[in-house]
Design a protein around this motif. Structure first.
Motif, short mmCIF file in Angstrom:
data_model
loop_
_atom_site.label_atom_id
_atom_site.label_comp_id
_atom_site.label_asym_id
_atom_site.label_seq_id
_atom_site.Cartn_x
_atom_site.Cartn_y
_atom_site.Cartn_z
N GLU A 24 0.85 -1.20 0.00
CA GLU A 24 0.00 0.00 0.00
C GLU A 24 0.88 1.24 0.00
O GLU A 24 1.83 1.36 0.76
CB GLU A 24 -0.91 0.00 1.23
N SER A 25 0.59 2.17 -0.89
CA SER A 25 1.36 3.40 -0.99
C SER A 25 0.53 4.48 -1.67
O SER A 25 0.98 5.14 -2.61
CB SER A 25 2.66 3.14 -1.77
N GLY A 26 -0.72 4.64 -1.20
CA GLY A 26 -1.59 5.67 -1.77
C GLY A 26 -1.77 5.46 -3.27
O GLY A 26 -2.02 4.35 -3.72
N GLY A 27 -1.59 6.52 -4.03
CA GLY A 27 -1.74 6.44 -5.48
C GLY A 27 -0.68 5.62 -6.17
O GLY A 27 -0.82 5.29 -7.35
N ALA A 28 0.37 5.28 -5.45
CA ALA A 28 1.46 4.48 -6.03
C ALA A 28 1.42 3.03 -5.53
O ALA A 28 2.42 2.31 -5.64
CB ALA A 28 2.80 5.13 -5.69
N THR A 29 0.28 2.61 -4.97
CA THR A 29 0.18 1.25 -4.42
C THR A 29 0.63 0.22 -5.46
O THR A 29 0.24 0.29 -6.62
CB THR A 29 -1.27 0.96 -3.98
N TRP A 31 4.02 -0.57 -6.09
CA TRP A 31 5.43 -0.52 -6.49
C TRP A 31 6.34 -1.43 -5.68
O TRP A 31 7.29 -1.99 -6.24
CB TRP A 31 5.96 0.93 -6.52
N THR A 93 -3.23 -3.72 1.66
CA THR A 93 -3.65 -2.64 2.55
C THR A 93 -2.60 -2.33 3.63
O THR A 93 -2.82 -1.46 4.45
CB THR A 93 -4.98 -2.99 3.23
N SER A 95 1.14 -0.91 4.42
CA SER A 95 2.21 -0.13 3.79
C SER A 95 3.54 -0.85 3.93
O SER A 95 3.75 -1.65 4.84
CB SER A 95 2.31 1.26 4.42
#
Length: 123
Positions: A24-29, A31, A93, A95
């Motif tokens: 999980e990484s916000g809009g970059a989830t 990577w 979900t 991070s």
């Protein structure tokens, strides 16, 4: 995979697993998962890695597909992933920072974490 299985056999429980994983990484989830797959490509088919990242061989090349399957064998296995965080369903979900903390504290619930490649930009 042998080491992962050994850790699961010797130290695994409902709350302690070999791997902590979080993408999980916000809009970059997502990577962090690509970094994990890159590691699997290097481990299983290192000689094609440069060709793969240059776009000279496709993602469905058998050597790349094998590496993705290797990553899935670890990340989707409830005996291997996310002790204390849930199960493999929590990877999307959780991070990568949370996953790292769960593997590096005195009350660690995982014995390994694949560190992400991060760039710190200092203004």
């Amino acid at each position: 995979m042998t080491l992962t299985q050994t850790i699961a056999d010797e130290q695994g429980s409902d709350t302690t697993k070999p791997w902590c994983a979080g993408i999980e990484s916000g809009g970059a989830t997502g990577w962090p998962a690509t970094d994990f797959i890159e590691d699997m490509v290097l481990r299983s088919a290192g000689d094609v890695y440069d060709q793969w990242v240059a776009g000279e061989i496709p993602f469905n090349d058998p050597q790349i597909a094998e590496a993705v399957d290797m990553a899935g064998d670890i990340l989707k296995n409830p005996d291997y992933t996310n002790g204390g965080l849930g199960d493999p369903r929590t990877i999307a979900t959780t991070s990568s920072t949370t996953a790292a903390c769960r593997s590096s504290t005195a009350s660690a619930s995982c014995t390994a974490w694949r560190p992400s490649t991060r760039v710190l930009v200092v203004p």
